[in-house]
Each structure stands twice: as C-alpha cells, then as structure tokens.
Design an enzyme around this catalytic site. Sequence first.
Site, short mmCIF file in Angstrom:
data_model
loop_
_atom_site.label_atom_id
_atom_site.label_comp_id
_atom_site.label_asym_id
_atom_site.label_seq_id
_atom_site.Cartn_x
_atom_site.Cartn_y
_atom_site.Cartn_z
N ASP A 1 -12.76 4.77 20.67
CA ASP A 1 -12.68 6.10 21.26
C ASP A 1 -13.59 7.02 20.41
O ASP A 1 -13.97 6.66 19.29
CB ASP A 1 -11.21 6.52 21.19
CG ASP A 1 -11.03 8.00 21.34
OD1 ASP A 1 -11.47 8.52 22.36
OD2 ASP A 1 -10.46 8.64 20.41
N ASP B 1 -13.61 11.22 20.10
CA ASP B 1 -12.93 12.34 19.44
C ASP B 1 -11.67 11.88 18.71
O ASP B 1 -10.85 11.17 19.29
CB ASP B 1 -12.54 13.42 20.46
CG ASP B 1 -13.76 14.11 21.05
OD1 ASP B 1 -14.57 13.42 21.71
OD2 ASP B 1 -13.92 15.33 20.86
N ASP C 1 -6.90 7.19 19.33
CA ASP C 1 -5.85 8.07 18.80
C ASP C 1 -4.82 8.45 19.84
O ASP C 1 -3.78 9.00 19.51
CB ASP C 1 -6.47 9.37 18.24
CG ASP C 1 -7.10 10.21 19.34
OD1 ASP C 1 -8.10 9.74 19.93
OD2 ASP C 1 -6.59 11.31 19.62
N ASP D 1 -12.00 16.22 16.35
CA ASP D 1 -12.01 16.68 17.74
C ASP D 1 -13.18 17.64 18.00
O ASP D 1 -13.32 18.66 17.31
CB ASP D 1 -10.67 17.37 18.04
CG ASP D 1 -10.39 17.42 19.52
OD1 ASP D 1 -11.11 16.73 20.29
OD2 ASP D 1 -9.44 18.14 19.92
N ASP E 1 -7.75 20.64 25.75
CA ASP E 1 -8.10 20.74 27.18
C ASP E 1 -7.33 19.70 27.97
O ASP E 1 -6.64 18.86 27.40
CB ASP E 1 -9.62 20.52 27.35
CG ASP E 1 -10.13 19.34 26.52
OD1 ASP E 1 -9.42 18.33 26.44
OD2 ASP E 1 -11.23 19.43 25.95
N LYS F 1 0.82 -1.22 0.00
CA LYS F 1 0.00 0.00 0.00
C LYS F 1 0.85 1.26 0.00
O LYS F 1 0.47 2.27 -0.58
CB LYS F 1 -0.85 0.05 1.28
CG LYS F 1 -2.01 -0.88 1.32
CD LYS F 1 -2.76 -0.61 2.61
CE LYS F 1 -4.21 -0.98 2.55
NZ LYS F 1 -4.86 -0.69 3.83
P1 IMP Z 1 -12.36 10.92 23.66
O1 IMP Z 1 -11.35 11.19 22.58
O2 IMP Z 1 -13.64 10.36 23.09
O3 IMP Z 1 -11.82 10.07 24.74
O4 IMP Z 1 -12.81 12.33 24.28
C1 IMP Z 1 -11.89 13.21 24.87
C2 IMP Z 1 -12.45 14.61 24.91
O5 IMP Z 1 -13.75 14.65 25.51
C3 IMP Z 1 -11.64 15.53 25.77
O6 IMP Z 1 -10.56 16.07 25.08
C4 IMP Z 1 -12.64 16.62 26.14
O7 IMP Z 1 -12.63 17.64 25.17
C5 IMP Z 1 -14.00 15.94 26.06
N1 IMP Z 1 -14.66 15.77 27.38
C6 IMP Z 1 -15.91 16.19 27.67
N2 IMP Z 1 -16.25 15.86 28.93
C7 IMP Z 1 -15.18 15.22 29.45
C8 IMP Z 1 -14.96 14.63 30.73
O8 IMP Z 1 -15.80 14.62 31.64
N3 IMP Z 1 -13.74 14.06 30.90
C9 IMP Z 1 -12.81 14.01 29.91
N4 IMP Z 1 -13.00 14.56 28.72
C10 IMP Z 1 -14.18 15.17 28.47
MG MG Z 2 -9.72 10.57 21.16
#
Ligand code: IMP
Ligand code: MG
Length: 352
Positions: free
Chosen positions: A74, A76, A309, A82, A269, A34
């Site tokens: 996961d 985001d 990620d 994101d 964050d 690939k």
């Molecule tokens: P993940 O990639 O699905 O694990 O989500 C991570 C993102 O969720 C973090 O970067 C935050 O922006 C958002 N987030 C919203 N609420 C929370 C929380 O209660 N704990 C941690 N992350 C949170």
């Molecule tokens: Mg993530």
Amino acid sequence: MNAIPSKLKLLVPPIGNFFTRLPLEAAFKFQDRKRFISSRRFVSPSFNDVRLILNSAQLMAVTTHGALQLATFDGDVTLYDDGQSLEPDSPIIARMIDLLLKNVKIGIVTAAGYTTEDRYYARLHGLLDAIAQSTVLTPQQRQNIVIMGGEANYMFEFSPTSPHLLAPVPRERWLTAEMATWSDTSITALLDVAEAALRDCIKTLSLPASLMRKDRAVGIIPSDPNVRIPRESLEETVLVVQKILELSVRGTERNNNIVPFCAFNGGRDVFVDIGDKSWGVAVCQEWFGRKNGHRPTSIRPEETLHVGDQFLSAGSNDFKARSVATTAWIASPTETVDLLDELADFMTKKLS
Ligand code: IMP
Ligand code: MG
C-alpha cells in the site's frame, strides 16, 4: 472446502481463508524476545502485540513453508506518511531494492488514482530514481515492479528511458477476464449513485468537505486542507454510501454485470473506488505469473504478501487484499522498515 466449519469459523464467522499455516508459538517467542511481553506483570498482551505476532507468523510461513514471489505494498501510511511521498532518504527504499535483488516481484497497490505517470513519479520518486541508478539490479529485476493505482484501475511499469521512469500499460494488456466485463455504463452509473450519496452526507452531516469526481472514483476531501473532518463523520459517510450502493446494485443487478467497488475512510477523506485491492493484487499476480518463463500461471495467494495499514474490516481498503494474498498489518512506515528487516532475516535463514 471443509463441510464442518472449524471452531475458529464458528467463533468468528467472517474469518477469511488461511493460505498458509501460521507458526504462532514460534512467532510469539520471536516477538517476546523483542517486546518482552511475558516479562510484563500488569499489562496484558495488547492489540498491537497480537498484530505483530500474527505478522511475524505470516512472514515465517511465506518464507519457510513457501517461497515468496510477490510483495505488494500500500502507499499512504505504509511506504510514506499520509499524503506524503517516498523521498530519497527513506530507509524503505534500500529494503525494497533488496527484495528485487532476491527476485521478489513488487506491486505498489495504492488507492491513489492518477491517470498520468508524473503524478505517481511525484509520490514515488525516491524509489524510482534509486532503481534507475542502481548498479546491482539486472535489467530484468528492474522490470519486476509495477504500480497499480486507484486500487485496480491504472497500471504503470518501470521504464528507464521515460522522463518519469514510468510507462502506462494499456488496460487491455492487464485486465483480468472478469474485470473486462465491467462496462463503462455500469461504472458511470455506480459512481453517479455514490456521488449523490456523498453529496447527501456533506449536507446531512454538515461536512467541511468538497466532492471530487474522477473517471474511476468519487470522494470527499476537506475543503480547507487545515481542517480535519471528524473521524466519526468519515466513518458514518463510508457506511451510508456503502449501504446505498449495495441496495442500488442489488436493485439493478443484471447477471454478470456487477461492478465491485470499495468505499473507505482514508483518514482525512472518503473515497469510493471502482474495484478494490483484491483485484489490484490479483492483477499483479497474473501479470508477473504470465512472465514466469518456466511456469506461466498466476502467482498464488500463499506466494504473495500484501503489506498495508488499513485492515479494520469496516471501510478499510487493504482488508480486501486478504482474500487473494497473505497479509501483514503495519501502523506506520517505520513499522514497514522493521517488517522488511524481519522478512530479509527469515529469507536469509531459509537460504542458509
Ligand atoms: P493508499 O493508502 O495508498 O491506498 O492511498 C489512500 C489515499 O489516497 C486516500 O486516503 C486518498 O487520500 C488518496 N487518493 C487520491 N486519489 C484517490 C482515488 O482516486 N481513490 C482513493 N483514494 C485516493
Ligand atoms: Mg494506506
């Protein structure tokens, strides 16, 4: 456990357990077809080449040596960009439905911590609507998906008759025996220490950030959505808070009353959550394992694949899943699509 550590363990002491063999040569040849890695004359194999070769090897292993039973994702950066949502036109949706059709269970194990189903519906509506409207999924297959939010704090199951297609599952139905020992007092105490440490970082590093306290998490987010907190400041904050929490937990350690936590840099964050994704994935393994009629035991690590990620060890939340499941490390939702195509390909080859 081997008494004599392997050469790899000697070279890389923090290396975790391998749940499957990794067919690296076959995976290299697959990726080379690939990415033409061996055709390059000047650019040596890169970090991304190696990451993708390891992903392919892991996919080959969970489909050929074992039978994949559970895929956890996961949110985001893995399912959507994101801070965005899984929209109906996302190419990931059809691929997730295809996994359900193959009777693979799905857990969405996200750090995003919300107490109510409407918030998760807002993030995942494309997928949930597609499951509800699917004419090919059986009612049983529709129940083969759960959302595990706040790392390991809130569970929702698919509910075709609920307004947001999700129903909360009360904690007493899914907490593992170990998790049930985390007392509310210890949880509050841990979050209090984390909150004080985060407030301190805002001051010391002059962060353009506000504090956000939740019942199972505490974090800092940009005070102005248009301003980014520098990456170095986010990383420093994670390391400071982690160290302060470790010292404080050690100071108050009382036998089995230790509450695990996960401090991580979310890109924009920093959050400190109660528990981490190893607990979130383990809950999914137990939840679906218990429903397995012929063999009601937890789904095993080698039958589980977590896709995420965040795998750089310092302050990355998907990394924790590595201790209870096999893992694949993607860098964008587009890579998740490619990974799921690769997985479907290997699963079909196994069947034929
Ligand atoms: P993940 O990639 O699905 O694990 O989500 C991570 C993102 O969720 C973090 O970067 C935050 O922006 C958002 N987030 C919203 N609420 C929370 C929380 O209660 N704990 C941690 N992350 C949170
Ligand atoms: Mg993530």
